[in-house]
Write an enzyme that holds these catalytic residues in place. Sequence first.
Site, PDB file in Angstrom:
ATOM      1  N   ARG A  93      29.275  12.471  -3.100  1.00  0.00           N
ATOM      2  CA  ARG A  93      28.042  12.327  -2.316  1.00  0.00           C
ATOM      3  C   ARG A  93      27.728  10.833  -2.126  1.00  0.00           C
ATOM      4  O   ARG A  93      27.815  10.039  -3.042  1.00  0.00           O
ATOM      5  CB  ARG A  93      26.898  13.017  -3.045  1.00  0.00           C
ATOM      6  N   VAL A  94      27.378  10.459  -0.923  1.00  0.00           N
ATOM      7  CA  VAL A  94      26.982   9.077  -0.644  1.00  0.00           C
ATOM      8  C   VAL A  94      25.573   9.104  -0.067  1.00  0.00           C
ATOM      9  O   VAL A  94      25.271   9.923   0.809  1.00  0.00           O
ATOM     10  CB  VAL A  94      27.960   8.406   0.353  1.00  0.00           C
TER      11      VAL A  94
ATOM     12  N   THR B   4      17.465   2.265  -8.481  1.00  0.00           N
ATOM     13  CA  THR B   4      18.254   1.581  -7.445  1.00  0.00           C
ATOM     14  C   THR B   4      17.668   0.189  -7.267  1.00  0.00           C
ATOM     15  O   THR B   4      16.455   0.018  -7.377  1.00  0.00           O
ATOM     16  CB  THR B   4      18.129   2.375  -6.123  1.00  0.00           C
TER      17      THR B   4
ATOM     18  N   THR C  44      14.702   2.562  -1.166  1.00  0.00           N
ATOM     19  CA  THR C  44      15.046   3.333  -2.358  1.00  0.00           C
ATOM     20  C   THR C  44      14.314   4.666  -2.306  1.00  0.00           C
ATOM     21  O   THR C  44      13.148   4.716  -1.894  1.00  0.00           O
ATOM     22  CB  THR C  44      14.694   2.591  -3.659  1.00  0.00           C
TER      23      THR C  44
ATOM     24  N   GLY D 288      17.997   9.577  -0.665  1.00  0.00           N
ATOM     25  CA  GLY D 288      18.802   8.979   0.388  1.00  0.00           C
ATOM     26  C   GLY D 288      18.982   9.836   1.622  1.00  0.00           C
ATOM     27  O   GLY D 288      19.060   9.314   2.743  1.00  0.00           O
TER      28      GLY D 288
ATOM     29  N   ASP E 139      21.918   6.700   1.147  1.00  0.00           N
ATOM     30  CA  ASP E 139      21.564   5.770   2.225  1.00  0.00           C
ATOM     31  C   ASP E 139      21.937   4.326   1.946  1.00  0.00           C
ATOM     32  O   ASP E 139      22.096   3.534   2.875  1.00  0.00           O
ATOM     33  CB  ASP E 139      20.044   5.835   2.444  1.00  0.00           C
TER      34      ASP E 139
HETATM   35  N1  ASP Z   1      18.534   5.957  -2.321  1.00  0.00           N
HETATM   36  C1  ASP Z   1      19.463   6.181  -3.387  1.00  0.00           C
HETATM   37  C2  ASP Z   1      20.413   7.272  -2.992  1.00  0.00           C
HETATM   38  O1  ASP Z   1      19.978   8.251  -2.410  1.00  0.00           O
HETATM   39  C3  ASP Z   1      18.822   6.545  -4.688  1.00  0.00           C
HETATM   40  C4  ASP Z   1      17.564   5.797  -5.059  1.00  0.00           C
HETATM   41  O2  ASP Z   1      17.149   4.895  -4.350  1.00  0.00           O
HETATM   42  O3  ASP Z   1      16.974   6.116  -6.121  1.00  0.00           O
HETATM   43  O4  ASP Z   1      21.566   7.184  -3.315  1.00  0.00           O
END
Ligand code: ASP
Length: 336
Positions: free
Chosen positions: A228-229, A200, A251, A254, A231
């Site tokens: 799915r969404v 990310t 990151t 989430g 953070d």
């Molecule tokens: N935070 C991101 C999510 O959960 C994934 C990541 O940062 O690796 O979508």
Amino acid sequence: MAQQTQARHWAIVVHGGAGDIDRAELGPERDKAYREALSEAVKAGAAVLDHGGSALDAVEAAIRAMEDDPHFNAARGAVFTAAGKTELDAAIMDGATLRAGAVADVTRTRYPITLARAVVEKTPYVLLVGPGADAFSLDAGMEQEGAAYFFTESRWQSLIKQLQKEGKPIPPRPEGAPLPERAVPVTQLEEAADTHRYGTVGVVALDRSGSIAAGTSTGGLQGKMPGRVGDTPLIGAGTYASNQSCAVSGTGVGEYFIRYTVAREICALVQYKGFTLQQAADEVIHKRLAPIHGDGGVIAIAPDGHLAWSFNTPGMFRARMVEGGPLEVHIYNDEP
Ligand code: ASP
């Protein structure tokens, strides 16, 4: 580690994901490639700031550079859902005005961060999702790409490995994806598999007028359930900026960042509790998230020039630069 700039000097911090990033597993070649990719992103943002551009413009420019780079789990190098599709999330926020824009589950936009910015500038809303966001992207004249553009062989192999492990069905290869034998050699793919679960991207910046901004862009978690969404596009969770406190991009897993409203929490500790930026970031990442296995990290910046990063994983791809200073790039937790 904390650092402070001179007043009115610009500064920028970027991350390219946090996780089980192991020096031996990454190897010298890919270590070098990631450091170069992070440097390019910093330079793209620094060029904007150095020309007197806004923090918001710098954040967008640096994230676009990483969205174009297949090393990162954002746009071009995004991970796949369990159904073998790409669903992209992004958000951007201006600390001066608190104006924010975000998109979730978009599938064809080359630069999701620019689409998030268009939500700020062309709509009265903060968050657009799914087919509505894809339609808005077209209407707003954003560059569109097909599934083949977002396809990377290493991420595909990594997905298959994960789904096999979880005993889930393997989806068909995306339409237009290159044939496997024309892609990266399998030995490299094996090595890449775990590192490629991360990536990310996020940027925080301070401009010469003393204003800050934050942005984050991701393909989310590998093998996630369609729809799915995380953070990233949720203001206050993965992305937040206010000139009253700080700007943060996160990151990690989430779901934890959402429950703990990580980005806003860090800024609230600075604003109301008198924490330094570094103390606030460490408090949330190490004291609150680490004990519950909320793996991940953040980068942060304050209008007074303080910079911080904090992560509870073995590594976080990260880099920073302050006007007149060197470009610093780090990956592992034994670096500064
Ligand atoms: N935070 C991101 C999510 O959960 C994934 C990541 O940062 O690796 O979508």
